[in-house]
Design a protein around this motif. Structure first.
Motif: not given
Length: 411
Positions: A124, A145, A147-148, A173
Motif C-alpha cells: 500500500d 481505497h 482494498g486489494t 487493482r
C-alpha cells in the motif's frame, strides 16, 4: 527481471555513437563531494527543492526495521537528520522508494510503502505530513481505497494549484486477468488530491494501461499539472506518455516521442521532468537497435507538443535519468553511462537546438540494482547530487551501501 537487466546490459556494451552535434563553448561545472548526512546502511536517496532549498531523503536499515530520514541543505551544510517514519515489513525496492518533500506552504509530506502480501509483492501507499518541521507526524493515510492486495506505488507528489496536495501513482487493482473483462489485467495510473485541511477531494484514473514498474513524474506548469509515465499499448510498445490536469480533468495520454520500443516486460526505468512556466524538459530511457539510450526533449507549450529527442549519453546508457531546467532554457541532464564494462553517474548541459556540453562524471556507480537511481536537484546556482555507493573500500556496491552527496556551482 534478471533476464531483462542482462539484455539491457548487453545492449549498452555493444554501443558505439558519434553525436555529431556541437558543444556549448566553455560550459562546465565541477561536482565537489560533501559529507552526506546519511548514516550506515543507507540507500535510495531522493532530492526535492522548495523555497527553503534542497531536501534530501533516504532510508536506513537496521535488522528488519527500515527508517525514512531527511535533511535539508543550508549555507552551513546539511541539517541534522530527522526521522519521518519507521517500521517493519516495508516494501523495499531500488526503483520504488519512500521519500520526503516540502510543500509550498512549508508542510513536510512523506510517503512509504508497507507490504500487504510478500508472495505477490503487494503493498500500500501510505502518506503522512508534518506542520512542525518533522517533530510530529499525522497518522498515515492511503489515497487509494480499493482494498486489494496489489501494487500501489511509484508515487509522485506535488502542490495542487490553490493549495493542497496532489499525487499520482501506479495502481494494481485491475492487474488480475478476468475472462469476462477484456479491460482487466492492466496496471493503471491514478490521481488523488487533498485540500488544505487534508480532506480528500479526488481519486480518479488517469490512464488505464501503463507500464507496471516504471517511475512516474509530475511538474507544475502555468497551464496545469503535467504528469509523465511509461505508457503501454496492446502491442507492448512502451513509450513515454504525458497527461495534463486541465479544469479538474486529465487530458488523454499523448507521447513525448514515438520511440516504438516494443518490449515484453517492464524496463524499470521511468521518465523525469522539470518545468518553468510553460517550458518543460523531459528525460527518459529507451532502447533502439539493441542499444540503451538516454534522451531529452523540450516543450514550450506545457507538454502539448515536443521537440525531437536529443541523445544525452555517449556510448550507451542504463538510463536512470534526471533533469533540471536552467535559466537560459537549456537543461542539465544526468544519467548512468555504461560502456566498456564500467558504469558512471554523468551529467551534461543540453540546449533546445541539440548542442551538448562535454559529459562530466559525478561518480562511478554500480551497474546493478544496488546503486539505484542517482538524483540531482537545483537550488539557485547550486546543483546537488545524491547517489548510493559502496560503503567499503573494496567497492562492492552490492554489499553495504551508503548515500553520498556532491555540490556544484553553475557558471
Amino acid at each position: 527481471m534478471p533476464r531483462l537487466l542482462q539484455i539491457l546490459g548487453a545492449a549498452a556494451l555493444i554501443a558505439t555513437f558519434a553525436c555529431g552535434r556541437s558543444a556549448p563553448a566553455e560550459w562546465t561545472i565541477v561536482p565537489q563531494p560533501v559529507e552526506s548526512p546519511a548514516g550506515a546502511n543507507s540507500s535510495e536517496p531522493q532530492l526535492s527543492t522548495s523555497s527553503k532549498g534542497v531536501l534530501l531523503s533516504w532510508i536506513e536499515r537496521v535488522g528488519t526495521t527500515t527508517t525514512l530520514k531527511f535533511s535539508e541543505r543550508t549555507a552551513s551544510g546539511w541539517t541534522t537528520p530527522t526521522v519521518a517514519a519507521s517500521g517493519r515489513g516495508w516494501f523495499l525496492s531500488y526503483a520504488d522508494v519512500p521519500s520526503v518533500q516540502r510543500m509550498g506552504n512549508g508542510t513536510l509530506v512523506a510517503q512509504f510503502l508497507p507490504t500487504t502480501n510478500d508472495l505477490t509483492e503487494a503493498y500500500d501507499l501510505h502518506v503522512s505530513y508534518s506542520r512542525d518541521e518533522g517533530k510530529t507526524w499525522a497518522a498515515p493515510f492511503m489515497p487509494h481505497h480499493d482494498g486489494t492486495q496489489t501494487q500501489h506505488g511509484f508515487a509522485s507528489l506535488f502542490d495542487m494549484p490553490g493549495g493542497g496536495l496532489g499525487l499520482v501513482w501506479l495502481d494494481g487493482r485491475n492487474s488480475e486477468f478476468k475472462d469476462n473483462d477484456p479491460e482487466s489485467g492492466t496496471m493503471t495510473l491514478r490521481f488523488a488530491s487533498y485540500d488544505t485541511n487534508w480532506k480528500q477531494t479526488a481519486d480518479v484514473e488517469v490512464d488505464h494501461r501503463v507500464c507496471e514498474c516504471c517511475q512516474t513524474t509530475a511538474v507544475a506548469t502555468t497551464d496545469g499539472v503535467l504528469t509523465a509515465f511509461r505508457d503501454r499499448d496492446a502491442q507492448e510498445v512502451r513509450d513515454i506518455g504525458v497527461s495534463r490536469l486541465e479544469n479538474g480533468k486529465w487530458t488523454p495520454t499523448t507521447l513525448v516521442s514515438k520511440d516504438n520500443w516494443m518490449i515484453d516486460g517492464c524496463p524499470v526505468n521511468g521518465p523525469v521532468m522539470s518545468a518553468r512556466g510553460r517550458d518543460v524538459a523531459a528525460a527518459w530511457f529507451t532502447v533502439k537497435d539493441d542499444q540503451g539510450l538516454a534522451n531529452v526533449a523540450f516543450s514550450g507549450d506545457a507538454g502539448r507538443t515536443w521537440g525531437a529527442p536529443i541523445r544525452v549519453d555517449d556510448a550507451g546508457s542504463l538510463g536512470r535519468v534526471d533533469v533540471e531546467l536552467l535559466d537560459d532554457g537549456s537543461a542539465l541532464v544526468s544519467w548512468v553511462e555504461y560502456a566498456e564494462g564500467a558504469s558512471d553517474f554523468k551529467v551534461r548541459r543540453v540546449d533546445k537546438a541539440g548542442a551538448r556540453s562535454p559529459a562530466l562524471a559525478v561518480s562511478p556507480v554500480s551497474g546493478g540494482r544496488a546503486s539505484g537511481f542517482p538524483k540531482m536537484a537545483r537550488s539557485g546556482n547550486d546543483v546537488i547530487f545524491a547517489w548510493s555507493g559502496s560503503a567499503t573500500p573494496e567497492g562492492n556496491a552490492e554489499g553495504s551501501l551508503q548515500v553520498f552527496t556532491a555540490v556544484a556551482t553553475l557558471p
